[in-house]
Write a protein that holds these residues in place. Structure first.
Motif, short mmCIF file in Angstrom:
data_model
loop_
_atom_site.label_atom_id
_atom_site.label_comp_id
_atom_site.label_asym_id
_atom_site.label_seq_id
_atom_site.Cartn_x
_atom_site.Cartn_y
_atom_site.Cartn_z
N TRP A 48 0.86 -1.19 0.00
CA TRP A 48 0.00 0.00 0.00
C TRP A 48 0.89 1.24 0.00
CZ3 TRP A 48 -0.32 4.44 2.71
CH2 TRP A 48 -1.46 5.24 2.49
N LEU A 67 -6.66 2.20 2.87
CA LEU A 67 -5.82 1.87 4.02
C LEU A 67 -6.67 1.39 5.20
CD1 LEU A 67 -3.03 1.88 5.39
CD2 LEU A 67 -3.44 4.28 6.00
N VAL A 104 -1.44 8.90 7.91
CA VAL A 104 -0.93 7.53 7.96
C VAL A 104 -0.17 7.36 9.28
CG1 VAL A 104 0.54 5.81 6.86
CG2 VAL A 104 -0.74 7.45 5.46
N LEU A 127 3.00 -0.83 6.97
CA LEU A 127 1.95 -0.68 5.97
C LEU A 127 1.36 -2.03 5.58
CD1 LEU A 127 3.82 1.82 3.61
CD2 LEU A 127 2.09 2.40 5.32
#
Length: 318
Positions: A48, A67, A104, A127
């Motif tokens: 990702w 995500l 993130v 990730l």
């Protein structure tokens, strides 16, 4: 079977869109030229990260939706193929990323001495890493569990699908260049080498968006995937031995043990990049139907799949 929607294309974008539509209660069929594990998506690494995709702001928003979904799927990695894995993006500066990066969790700029290999800058991250053959098969199963029907079928135009459903979703990837036609679609060749994993547990990337040669490795169950290339307008689908040797050599500069790893195989995929970026747009069909174009995801189809699927589903239901 009567259908509300026919999705043309059985890669990750097509299947994710089909799942989204079927789980909204629509009667959906997928027409795919290949089995899901033989599509371009099956070749992907697949980490990702919004890589080689435009428009940047929209792609960042789509990626964040995905995500969240992959984070949920990682709770059952053996079924879904999705795992949380730590790693390093070399030659990457946190301040140089888009606004999406601030959302993130855990991105961290590394000190120079923390960056592996011959690199001076890097970003640490944890990730989602997706085992694509497993994930694609799981997506098909989830789609069929929602009442969808998957059919192997080659199309030469969208009129055939339009005769079977009032809404057609075009997830044909690189094939849209001829089917639409859209001359803005450009193949970006990616070559990979699969080797026995010599004990590497973290992923690594160093990718310049303007370079034809990239360096990355991804630990997947039963193999280590080495890459890669980003060769624009190169439609060769056979592995090149010299390119494969160069890939191994670049990866071994970061982890020397890769040089002695036994080669298991080679893969080549053509990323469906598009001038102007991703196209998600509805156009009318004769008789009052609707054709939703949904292609041009470049090297980040996996990364944005769920976010883009939501947008395409909105257009399909409008």
């Amino acid at each position: 079977m009567e259908s509300d929607v026919i999705v043309v294309g059985g890669g990750v974008v097509g299947l994710t869109t089909a799942v989204t539509l079927a789980e909204r209660g629509l009667r959906v069929r997928v027409w795919s030229r290949e089995e899901v594990t033989a599509t371009t998506s099956a070749v992907a690494g697949a980490l990702w990260w919004p890589y080689r995709i435009e428009p940047e702001e929209a792609a960042g928003a789509w990626a964040l939706v995905s995500l969240r979904v992959y984070g949920e799927l990682a709770a059952d990695p053996e079924r879904t193929g999705v795992r949380w894995v730590a790693g390093v993006h070399a030659d990457t500066v946190l301040d140089g990323l888009g606004s999406w990066a601030r959302q993130v969790p855990g991105l961290r700029q590394l000190a120079p001495e923390e960056v592996p290999g011959p690199y001076e800058v890097g970003l640490a991250a944890r990730l989602p890493l997706i085992d694509m053959p497993i994930h694609l098969a799981w997506l098909r199963g989830r789609f069929e569990a929602a009442g969808g029907v998957f059919e192997r079928r080659t199309v030469t135009g969208f009129a055939e699908a339009a005769a079977g459903a009032r809404v057609v979703v075009d997830c044909t990837g690189a094939a849209a260049r001829e089917l639409v036609p859209d001359p803005g679609l450009r193949p970006v060749r990616g070559q990979l080498v699969l080797v026995e994993n010599p004990g590497i547990e973290e992923w690594f990337t160093s990718a310049d968006g303007g370079s034809r040669a990239t360096t990355y490795f991804f630990p997947q169950p039963g193999r280590l995937i080495l890459g890669g290339t980003a060769e624009e307008d190169d439609e060769r689908t056979e592995p090149d031995p010299a390119t494969a040797a160069a890939i191994v050599a670049r990866c071994a500069r970061v982890r020397p043990e890769i040089a002695e790893a036994r080669v298991l195989g080679h893969r080549v995929g053509l990323r469906p990049a598009r001038v102007g970026g991703v196209r998600i747009e509805a156009v009318p069909l004769p008789g009052g139907g609707r054709l939703v174009h949904h292609y041009g995801h470049g090297g980040a189809g996996v990364t944005v799949a769920w976010g883009c699927a939501e947008r395409a589903a909105e257009l399909a239901e409008a």
